[in-house]
Scaffold this active site. Sequence first.
Site, mmCIF file in Angstrom:
data_model
loop_
_atom_site.group_PDB
_atom_site.id
_atom_site.type_symbol
_atom_site.label_atom_id
_atom_site.label_comp_id
_atom_site.label_asym_id
_atom_site.label_seq_id
_atom_site.Cartn_x
_atom_site.Cartn_y
_atom_site.Cartn_z
ATOM 1 N N HIS A 131 -13.688 15.394 -12.967
ATOM 2 C CA HIS A 131 -12.624 15.801 -11.903
ATOM 3 C C HIS A 131 -13.059 14.222 -11.270
ATOM 4 C CE1 HIS A 131 -11.272 19.971 -12.219
ATOM 5 N NE2 HIS A 131 -11.485 19.127 -13.866
ATOM 6 N N GLU B 106 -13.415 13.661 -7.866
ATOM 7 C CA GLU B 106 -14.376 14.194 -6.368
ATOM 8 C C GLU B 106 -15.794 13.720 -7.201
ATOM 9 O OE1 GLU B 106 -11.491 17.589 -6.128
ATOM 10 O OE2 GLU B 106 -12.210 16.393 -7.814
ATOM 11 N N CYS C 105 -11.647 21.260 -6.614
ATOM 12 C CA CYS C 105 -11.220 23.137 -7.283
ATOM 13 C C CYS C 105 -12.118 23.955 -6.919
ATOM 14 C CB CYS C 105 -11.362 23.191 -8.808
ATOM 15 S SG CYS C 105 -12.881 21.981 -9.488
ATOM 16 N N CYS D 184 -15.548 21.684 -7.794
ATOM 17 C CA CYS D 184 -15.537 20.105 -6.775
ATOM 18 C C CYS D 184 -15.863 20.343 -5.841
ATOM 19 C CB CYS D 184 -14.612 19.049 -7.276
ATOM 20 S SG CYS D 184 -14.348 18.585 -8.760
ATOM 21 N N ALA E 167 25.290 8.300 -29.077
ATOM 22 C CA ALA E 167 25.277 7.378 -30.827
ATOM 23 C C ALA E 167 27.322 7.484 -31.303
ATOM 24 C CB ALA E 167 25.364 8.370 -31.962
ATOM 25 N N LEU F 70 8.569 11.232 -32.367
ATOM 26 C CA LEU F 70 7.525 12.043 -31.121
ATOM 27 C C LEU F 70 6.348 11.615 -30.589
ATOM 28 C CD1 LEU F 70 9.803 15.302 -31.420
ATOM 29 C CD2 LEU F 70 10.428 12.786 -30.751
ATOM 30 N N ARG G 213 4.142 5.125 -29.435
ATOM 31 C CA ARG G 213 3.927 3.516 -29.818
ATOM 32 C C ARG G 213 4.127 2.025 -29.136
ATOM 33 N NH1 ARG G 213 7.074 6.634 -32.587
ATOM 34 N NH2 ARG G 213 8.755 4.956 -32.912
ATOM 35 N N GLU H 253 14.026 14.853 -25.992
ATOM 36 C CA GLU H 253 14.875 13.771 -26.596
ATOM 37 C C GLU H 253 15.348 14.049 -27.975
ATOM 38 O OE1 GLU H 253 13.051 10.237 -27.366
ATOM 39 O OE2 GLU H 253 11.404 9.934 -25.913
ATOM 40 N N LEU I 26 21.817 19.982 -28.438
ATOM 41 C CA LEU I 26 20.641 21.304 -28.074
ATOM 42 C C LEU I 26 20.912 20.921 -26.163
ATOM 43 C CD1 LEU I 26 18.361 22.899 -27.578
ATOM 44 C CD2 LEU I 26 16.987 20.900 -28.261
#
Length: 362
Positions: free
Chosen positions: A46, A48, A74, A83, A161, A203, A206, A290, A295
């Site tokens: 983490h 810390e 934490c 931590c 589109a 998905l 890149r 996306e 949807l």
Amino acid sequence: MQLALAQAARAAGLSEPNPRVGCVIVSADGARVLGEGHTQAAGQAHAEIMALRDAGAKGHSVAGATAYVTLEPCAHQGRTGPCCDALAQAGIARVVAALRDPNPLVAGQGLARLQAAGVQVDVGPGAGPSRELNIGFFSRMVRGTPWLRMKVAATLDGKTALDNGASQWITSEAARADGHAWRARAGAVLTGIGTLLEDDPRLDVRLAPAARQPDAVVVDSRLETPTDARIFLPGRRLFIYGAAEDAGRRAALEARGAAVVMLPGPGGKVDLAAMLRDLARREVNELHVEAGHKLNGSLIREGLVDELLVYMAPKLVGQGREMAHFGPLADLAQAVAFEFLSSDRVGADLRLIARIPGRDRF
């Protein structure tokens, strides 16, 4: 704290499902930075611990020093140790935390243990930016659902589109690369079966640096995802949410490594609200959508969208597919209202970020 927040930003796209946290340790007089760091990949150090290690590597003692951390240290044994104990044992005299951790396993216990160890604790500086950076983590911990951000690439007249489905490319290369950077910070990227069958997307990330690939999610009521679809990438989780059970198709998809989850809702469609709750249980903080207009419309109609990420190209195409199909509404007062958070030029296009008013108050 500003330095700590800059460190925390470096954890975006890396630390999931853990929050994005930064830590900076300064000398007692505040004159020198002794060590700094940010949360690493899940199961690793983490913020810390990274800051303590950095100080040690530079030969600095942290006895009597102050640690600025963008989230409460934490207090539980998870993939790593507490931590708060590490800071106290190292001799830190004061901890300045931006926020209390909403995780029920922490929820003030880290600060209490620091105080019990004689460490001075202050909370508040940097709270706004830290919460915004971790809005998905807070959403999952408090609401039990990911923060849903819907990405849309559209023309000036709101078309995503042409009528025939052609959409490559509405926006510029710079906007597409920026969109991949938003993918990279998400816990998962979601699309629908219509987009999957029409575009066969991967998905993945890149066009921007990525320390990890986000999970992929498909809303596929009848389990029509082809087993040779490009969305099956080795080494990442793929969730397919269905509504109509088909044992043969389910077995074929699971054989390819997908987790198939049946969540039937009204009309033979996937129960989208239940899907979000399930993704939260699977530790998805930010859900990046996306998808196509159908949807998108369903998600908006059911009140599940928190934020819009819209790339608007300076083009007009007339007839075409819309951003989201829902309605018709009987009155303008029924319109789904957003508020703009930012507008920025990205290449030749405009990037707009808009949020449902008050949606982030949880």
